[in-house]
Design an enzyme around this catalytic site. Structure first.
Site, PDB file in Angstrom:
ATOM      1  N   PRO A 186       0.831  -1.210   0.000  1.00 50.20           N
ATOM      2  CG  PRO A 186      -0.810  -1.580   1.590  1.00 50.20           C
ATOM      3  CD  PRO A 186       0.501  -2.107   1.100  1.00 50.20           C
ATOM      4  CD  GLU A 187       2.535   3.685  -4.386  1.00 50.49           C
ATOM      5  OE1 GLU A 187       2.695   4.918  -4.423  1.00 50.49           O
ATOM      6  OE2 GLU A 187       2.745   2.939  -5.368  1.00 50.49           O
TER       7      GLU A 187
END
Length: 296
Positions: free
Chosen positions: A2-3
């Site tokens: 996840p960013e």
């Protein structure tokens, strides 16, 4: 992995339930995730109130009254699930069911919310690359957060700052943008998207944006604006939610349907009037997607 937009989406999903809640009990169903859980874990949090839920780069920070700050990282497959006994309480469109495999429910927070309801916040992580650590001092001084660069949100990241950060950099522009010491929280997906929006090649030497010339300053301003915009748009869309990432409420974001270049190898460039085709190259073991026609 996840960013930043995905992590911010999780923070916003957890915030209404966790902020102001009292931690009644903590279940640590295994002694470790990526790292061993700090000991004692549950007893340092139980009976205390959560005062704020924050984020720094890709890390969640849970601020607890009279206790250490809890720093959480989702890793590759970690997610939080809210359970409060009300099936209609979780908003969003459920394209994929939330994980309920108890074999991967590693940490469970039993809460009394500020409205007086009981709720459970469950951390589920099949691959166990996520982690939870305590920061006894200011969280920004913790080894995981110390040295992180500017956040790519708000107006802190602007052209003059980016121009200074990239001065004399010898790496490619994409590699420089992925350096967490310069800009905190940018990852592979949104760097590709921001470079496309800014019309700049990921292969360009980063130092060309760090010169004193008007052209370099213009490119730095253009890129800073593109970075802020792509992150803001992704947060507004609820995160790209690729693969097994889920929002805290279980719903998926839709920003992935707006990708201009990421994972679109061989497709026409989305820029109006550009006849180019999206190309994929590998940089430092990571896929980079860009249009060689309009990104220079």
């Amino acid at each position: 992995m996840p960013e930043l937009p995905e992590v911010e989406t999780v923070r916003r999903g957890l915030q209404p339930v966790m902020e102001g809640a009292r931690i009644e009990r903590v279940e640590a169903r295994r002694p470790d995730l990526r790292f061993p859980l700090p000991q004692p874990f549950g007893s340092r949090l139980e009976g205390r109130r959560i005062t704020a839920l924050g984020r720094r780069a890709k890390y969640l920070t849970v601020h607890v009254e009279g206790a250490p700050t809890l720093i959480c990282h989702l890793g590759m497959s970690g997610s939080f699930r809210i359970e409060d006994g009300q099936e209609d309480d979780a908003p969003g469109v459920f394209h994929h069911p939330r994980s309920k495999d108890s074999a991967h429910d590693h940490v469970v927070f039993h809460l009394a919310t500020r409205e007086g309801r009981r709720a459970r916040v469950v951390f589920n992580d099949p691959r166990r690359f996520g982690f939870m650590l305590f920061s006894d001092g200011p969280p920004q001084e913790h080894v995981m957060l110390a040295g992180l660069g500017v956040e790519p949100t708000g107006n802190a990241l602007d052209g003059p700052l980016l121009n200074r950060l990239l001065k004399d950099r010898k790496t490619s522009l994409k590699a420089a943008l992925l350096d967490q010491r310069l800009i905190a929280g940018l990852g592979n997906i949104y760097v590709s998207e921001a470079l496309w929006r800014g019309g700049l090649s990921p292969l360009r030497p980063a130092g060309t944006l760090g010169k004193a010339s008007p052209k370099a300053r213009d490119m730095a301003e253009r890129l800073a604006t593109a970075i802020r915009a792509v992150i803001a748009d992704a947060i507004a869309a609820g995160g790209s939610s690729l693969r097994d990432h889920r929002q805290a409420d279980g719903s998926l974001g839709y920003f992935q349907h707006s990708f201009a270049v990421y994972d679109r190898e061989g497709e026409p460039c989305a820029r109006p009037g550009c006849p180019g085709t999206v190309r994929r190259v590998v940089q430092a073991g990571r896929s980079t997607f860009f249009c060689p026609t309009c990104q220079k």
